[in-house]
Structure formats: structure tokens, C-alpha cells
Design a protein around this motif. Structure first.
Motif, PDB file in Angstrom:
ATOM      1  N   TYR A   1       0.811  -1.203   0.000  1.00 30.49           N
ATOM      2  CA  TYR A   1       0.000   0.000   0.000  1.00 30.49           C
ATOM      3  C   TYR A   1       0.858   1.273   0.000  1.00 30.49           C
ATOM      4  O   TYR A   1       1.772   1.403  -0.813  1.00 30.49           O
ATOM      5  CB  TYR A   1      -0.983  -0.018   1.178  1.00 30.49           C
ATOM      6  N   ASP A   2       0.589   2.190   0.946  1.00 30.85           N
ATOM      7  CA  ASP A   2       1.234   3.509   0.872  1.00 30.85           C
ATOM      8  C   ASP A   2       2.421   3.664   1.806  1.00 30.85           C
ATOM      9  O   ASP A   2       2.840   4.793   2.085  1.00 30.85           O
ATOM     10  CB  ASP A   2       0.219   4.619   1.140  1.00 30.85           C
ATOM     11  N   SER A   3       2.969   2.570   2.308  1.00 33.24           N
ATOM     12  CA  SER A   3       4.205   2.718   3.066  1.00 33.24           C
ATOM     13  C   SER A   3       5.269   3.300   2.141  1.00 33.24           C
ATOM     14  O   SER A   3       5.309   2.985   0.954  1.00 33.24           O
ATOM     15  CB  SER A   3       4.656   1.375   3.637  1.00 33.24           C
ATOM     16  N   PRO A   4       6.142   4.181   2.657  1.00 31.64           N
ATOM     17  CA  PRO A   4       7.055   4.921   1.785  1.00 31.64           C
ATOM     18  C   PRO A   4       8.143   4.047   1.177  1.00 31.64           C
ATOM     19  O   PRO A   4       8.712   3.175   1.830  1.00 31.64           O
ATOM     20  CB  PRO A   4       7.653   5.992   2.704  1.00 31.64           C
ATOM     21  N   GLY A   5       8.418   4.288  -0.100  1.00 30.63           N
ATOM     22  CA  GLY A   5       9.506   3.631  -0.796  1.00 30.63           C
ATOM     23  C   GLY A   5      10.784   4.447  -0.679  1.00 30.63           C
ATOM     24  O   GLY A   5      10.880   5.366   0.150  1.00 30.63           O
ATOM     25  N   PRO A   6      11.781   4.170  -1.516  1.00 29.41           N
ATOM     26  CA  PRO A   6      13.090   4.837  -1.415  1.00 29.41           C
ATOM     27  C   PRO A   6      12.974   6.361  -1.462  1.00 29.41           C
ATOM     28  O   PRO A   6      12.282   6.917  -2.313  1.00 29.41           O
ATOM     29  CB  PRO A   6      13.838   4.315  -2.653  1.00 29.41           C
ATOM     30  N   GLY A   7      13.638   7.014  -0.526  1.00 28.07           N
ATOM     31  CA  GLY A   7      13.657   8.465  -0.491  1.00 28.07           C
ATOM     32  C   GLY A   7      12.322   9.106  -0.198  1.00 28.07           C
ATOM     33  O   GLY A   7      12.174  10.327  -0.325  1.00 28.07           O
ATOM     34  N   ASN A   8      11.349   8.298   0.202  1.00 27.46           N
ATOM     35  CA  ASN A   8       9.984   8.791   0.421  1.00 27.46           C
ATOM     36  C   ASN A   8       9.467   9.531  -0.815  1.00 27.46           C
ATOM     37  O   ASN A   8       8.753  10.533  -0.709  1.00 27.46           O
ATOM     38  CB  ASN A   8       9.917   9.696   1.653  1.00 27.46           C
ATOM     39  N   LEU A   9       9.816   9.013  -1.993  1.00 25.61           N
ATOM     40  CA  LEU A   9       9.417   9.640  -3.252  1.00 25.61           C
ATOM     41  C   LEU A   9       8.351   8.843  -3.998  1.00 25.61           C
ATOM     42  O   LEU A   9       7.846   9.299  -5.012  1.00 25.61           O
ATOM     43  CB  LEU A   9      10.643   9.829  -4.147  1.00 25.61           C
TER      44      LEU A   9
ATOM     45  N   ASP B   1       3.385   0.476  -3.212  1.00 23.93           N
ATOM     46  CA  ASP B   1       2.529  -0.076  -4.267  1.00 23.93           C
ATOM     47  C   ASP B   1       2.661   0.672  -5.596  1.00 23.93           C
ATOM     48  O   ASP B   1       1.912   0.413  -6.537  1.00 23.93           O
ATOM     49  CB  ASP B   1       1.067  -0.145  -3.819  1.00 23.93           C
ATOM     50  N   GLN B   2       3.649   1.583  -5.690  1.00 24.12           N
ATOM     51  CA  GLN B   2       3.941   2.246  -6.968  1.00 24.12           C
ATOM     52  C   GLN B   2       5.021   1.554  -7.777  1.00 24.12           C
ATOM     53  O   GLN B   2       5.168   1.850  -8.967  1.00 24.12           O
ATOM     54  CB  GLN B   2       4.395   3.693  -6.718  1.00 24.12           C
ATOM     55  N   LEU B   3       5.798   0.662  -7.157  1.00 20.59           N
ATOM     56  CA  LEU B   3       6.804  -0.054  -7.930  1.00 20.59           C
ATOM     57  C   LEU B   3       6.117  -0.821  -9.050  1.00 20.59           C
ATOM     58  O   LEU B   3       5.077  -1.442  -8.834  1.00 20.59           O
ATOM     59  CB  LEU B   3       7.576  -1.018  -7.034  1.00 20.59           C
TER      60      LEU B   3
END
Length: 452
Positions: free
Chosen positions: A273-281, A285-287
Motif C-alpha cells: 500500500y502507501d508505506s514509503p519507498g526509497p527516499g519517500n518519493l 505499491d507504486q513499484l
């Protein structure tokens, strides 16, 4: 009505385009269109009315160019842009651009540009997977609520989608060349163009392709995934493990992380879901533009459009171009990109009442020939456009699949962006035909994978 919506309605008999409960697969008469009016994966076989989008004639042949160290020769290297869209001439092209693309022109009026080249429908899959997709058309269906699949064989769940959620599942289940290993680098930038970076080695294995596949134990697993950090030194040995499920109501995604410094394996339910990915960018779930469970959104199919989208991105993957030349302030070096006019499915996801996510709305544009999300606009809790993602797809003609030459997410508020999955400085970055077994993707295996 969008220019090609009439064609969509003719093929689908104007079926409802939203989803609430389970839907049956299409009947045999509809499925018969696959391979006739529709390509083997369900795209419109014909070109458009004015000839600017050609007919699909089978995609690029496997011998379309030389392959040296995993780098594919560009079969379109001699072509020049038909025109270049800039902030100055934007008005005449805006009907074929996404809201996110228009916002990038507003944010970076002096540097952002879109070079538009002749369109080539390059995507091709192995013939045996066309047969599977055709069979799925009459048997695969969404489970209750649409958060999983039943009676599905990989790849491509719905060659003739009837709603937005089925289009999304096509992106999730599209053919990716089978099980593979890859090594790519991700850059997290500042507005000035400075960046942090990390290199990862990923392994993705479809459950039915494992040497010890047991349907009784892995029937609900779509694929297994591991990602290990191999650079820079401070992050080496950290590993992520994911078991991605088909019926996500019965069995949600399972994830674990191994921290090499602590030498501990822990469950990682936050990898979703919306847990932050690298650099909080970007969010997790956007990968791959979107991954994971779709259950927090209502998905609406608006129809199809003709848009200028990143395509045949051989220049972006050119090994002669150093990363420092690609990663520039504000956005990647657009002179290294290629856009073409293609038909896309347009889907809007709206956050359900009572659900939580940092994105209140997601506006997705999915290429009809590859079923890959190529453009995605993300809106904040106030309904303002916040982040814009572009996926620069690249056909691997020798492997009869496509990958991303770079997946970009631009933060319109901060001026930062993330360039995910670059590999033009890595020999043989993608290696297909991965040989693996189930025990390679267990929590117990993480310690061995992550030893420095």
C-alpha cells in the motif's frame, strides 16, 4: 466520449465498466475476436483512422537487431523526431497528453520536452502464451470484490476486459519473460540534481516455473520475489522477500526483510500500500507503476485514448550514456527519451470511503499492446495532482517480452524525483530462464542470501 470509446463499446457490447462483485469470463463469441479483430492479447489489431498508429502485424522479429552483453541494438536508431513538444507549442498537442504530462510542462517550462517519433507496435510474446491468454478469456474471473483471480493460468487474465479492475489485473499478470534475475540502479534526486543511489539484484520466479512446484502448497502464489542490495557498501546484504498471492482476500501478500547489520529476519507487513519507498518519493505499491492488492480503491474504466507515451526506449538504455548524463535537475534528460502515439486504456482509481491511502485518486494509462501502465497521475488527500509517473517501456525482441528502461516518479511539490530501474551501465542486467526452487524463497533462505 474519447475517440476510440465507440470501438471499445462495440467489442464489449457496452458492458458496465465498474466492479463491485465477481464477474464471469466472456463468452465464446466474444473470445473469438482474439486473433481476429483483436490481437492475441486483446489489443485492437487495426491502426487508427488517420494512419498515425499502424496496425499490429506481429511485433518486432526476434532477429530485429544484435544483442551484445544484454544490450539490444536499436532497430529505429536512424529515425528522427516527427516533432518535439515544448511549453511553447503545447496547446496544439495537449489533447494527446495526460494531466501529469501537462503539469510537468508547467513545472519545468524551459527544460521539459517530449520528442515524438513514428509509432511502432513492437511488442510480441511467444505463441504458447497467446494460446493461454485466449483460454483465460473464457474461464478466468474475478473473485468476490475483485481482489483476486480464479481459474487463472499465467499470463494475462483478461484479454477482453470488462471493467477497470480487469484492466488493472492485466497489468499485474502480463507476460514479463517468465522467471528472471535482474540488476538495476535507482536514483533519488534533489531539485538541484544531486542524488543518492542504490543498486539491487532482484529475482522473480513464477510459482509454476519452480523445479519443485507443488500445486497443493503454491496454488495461490502468483510469484516469489527477492531483492538484495548490492551497493552502496552501507546497504549491502539487506534483503526483501515477497510472496505475491492471487486470492488476496484469502491470503494477503506475505513479506519479510533481512537486516544484514542485525542479522535478523522480520515479517514486513508494511511492504504494501502507501508505506514509503526509497527516499519517500513513491509508495511501495507504486513499484512497477502499481503492484499489490487493489482493495482500497474503486476502479473505473473510462475507455481508450490515443496518447503520446514513452515507447521503444532503446536510447534510454544505451550503454554509451552514463548515469550522470541521464539524471538531471527536475527530471531525466528528455533528449534521451522517445515517445510515440499509441492507444491506451484509461482507468481511474478512487479511494473507497473509510479506507486510508496517501493517494486519494490514481489516474492510470495502460498500453494496449503490452498491458503495461505507462503513465500514472497520483492525487493527494485534497484532490491536487501530487506525483507523476512515467514508465519508459523497452521491447526485448530476442526474448519476446518487454521491460522498463526506467520508471520515473516526479514530485511536483518538492521538485524531487526518483528514477527507478536504470540498467544501461550493467552488462546482462536481465537474465531470463531463472532456475529456482521453492526453498530459495523462504524466510530461512534470507540469511544465506544476505551474507556480506
Amino acid at each position: 466520449m474519447h475517440p476510440t470509446t465507440h470501438t471499445l463499446c462495440a467489442l464489449l457490447a457496452c458492458l458496465p465498466l465498474s466492479i463491485g462483485t465477481a464477474l464471469a469470463a466472456v463468452d465464446a463469441s466474444q473470445a473469438a475476436q482474439v486473433g481476429k479483430n483483436l490481437t492475441p492479447v486483446g489489443a485492437e489489431q487495426a491502426g487508427n483512422a488517420d494512419g498515425t498508429i499502424p496496425a499490429w502485424t506481429g511485433g518486432l522479429p526476434t532477429n530485429a537487431g544484435k544483442v551484445v552483453d544484454g544490450f539490444r541494438q536499436d532497430p529505429f536508431a536512424d529515425e528522427q523526431p516527427l516533432f518535439v513538444i515544448t511549453a511553447q507549442n503545447l496547446e496544439q498537442y495537449k489533447k494527446r497528453l495526460t494531466p501529469g504530462q501537462l503539469a510537468l510542462f508547467t513545472r519545468y517550462p524551459s527544460t521539459y520536452r517530449i520528442p515524438v517519433y513514428p509509432s511502432h507496435r513492437s511488442i510480441a510474446w511467444p505463441a504458447e502464451y497467446y494460446d493461454i491468454a485466449r483460454q483465460n478469456a473464457t474461464r478466468t474471473a474475478l473473485i468476490e470484490g475483485g481482489n483476486g483471480l480464479k481459474d487463472y493460468s499465467s499470463p494475462l487474465a483478461f484479454p477482453i476486459p470488462q471493467n477497470g479492475l480487469e484492466v488493472l489485473w492485466n497489468h499485474i499478470t502480463r507476460y514479463r519473460g517468465g522467471s528472471y534475475e535482474r540488476e538495476t540502479t535507482t536514483f533519488m534526486t534533489t531539485p538541484s540534481g544531486d542524488y543518492a543511489w542504490k543498486t539491487e539484484r532482484d529475482r522473480l520466479a513464477y510459482s509454476e516455473q519452480l523445479s519443485d512446484y507443488n500445486p497443493a502448497k503454491s496454488k495461490n502464489i502468483l510469484y516469489y520475489f527477492t531483492s538484495i542490495n548490492v551497493a552502496p557498501a552501507r546497504d549491502v546484504g539487506n534483503v526483501l522477500l515477497v510472496h505475491e498471492t492471487l486470492d488476496q482476500v484469502k491470503e494477503p501478500r506475505m513479506a519479510w526483510q533481512y537486516n544484514s547489520g542485525q542479522r535478523r529476519v522480520r515479517r514486513a507487513p508494511q511492504v504494501a500500500y502507501d508505506s514509503p519507498g526509497p527516499g519517500n518519493l513513491r509508495t511501495n505499491d507504486q513499484l512497477d507503476m502499481f503492484n499489490g492488492s487493489p482493495d482500497r480503491y474503486e476502479w473505473k474504466l473510462l475507455g481508450k485514448r490515443e496518447l503520446y507515451i514513452p515507447y521503444n526506449s532503446f536510447r534510454l538504455a544505451d550503454p554509451r550514456t552514463p548515469y550522470t548524463e541521464l539524471v538531471t535537475p527536475g527530471h531525466i534528460n528528455q533528449d534521451k527519451t522517445r515517445y510515440e502515439l499509441h492507444r491506451v486504456w484509461e482507468v481511474v482509481a478512487t479511494l473507497k470511503p473509510g479506507e486510508r491511502h496517501v493517494y486519494s485518486k490514481r489516474h492510470l494509462f495502460i498500453d494496449e499492446d503490452s498491458w503495461t501502465i505507462v503513465e500514472a497521475d497520483h492525487y493527494d488527500s485534497r484532490g491536487a495532482l501530487w506525483r507523476v509517473s512515467e514508465n519508459h517501456i523497452l521491447p526485448l525482441y530476442d526474448a519476446q517480452t518487454e521491460i522498463s528502461a526506467g520508471e520515473m516518479t516526479y514530485d511536483l511539490t518538492s521538485g524531487r524525483y526518483i528514477a527507478n530501474g536504470l540498467f544501461n551501465q550493467v552488462k546482462n542486467a536481465y537474465r531470463f530462464g531463472l532456475k529456482a526452487k521453492t526453498s530459495d524463497f523462504t524466510p530461512a533462505a534470507l540469511r544465506n542470501i544476505g551474507i556480506r
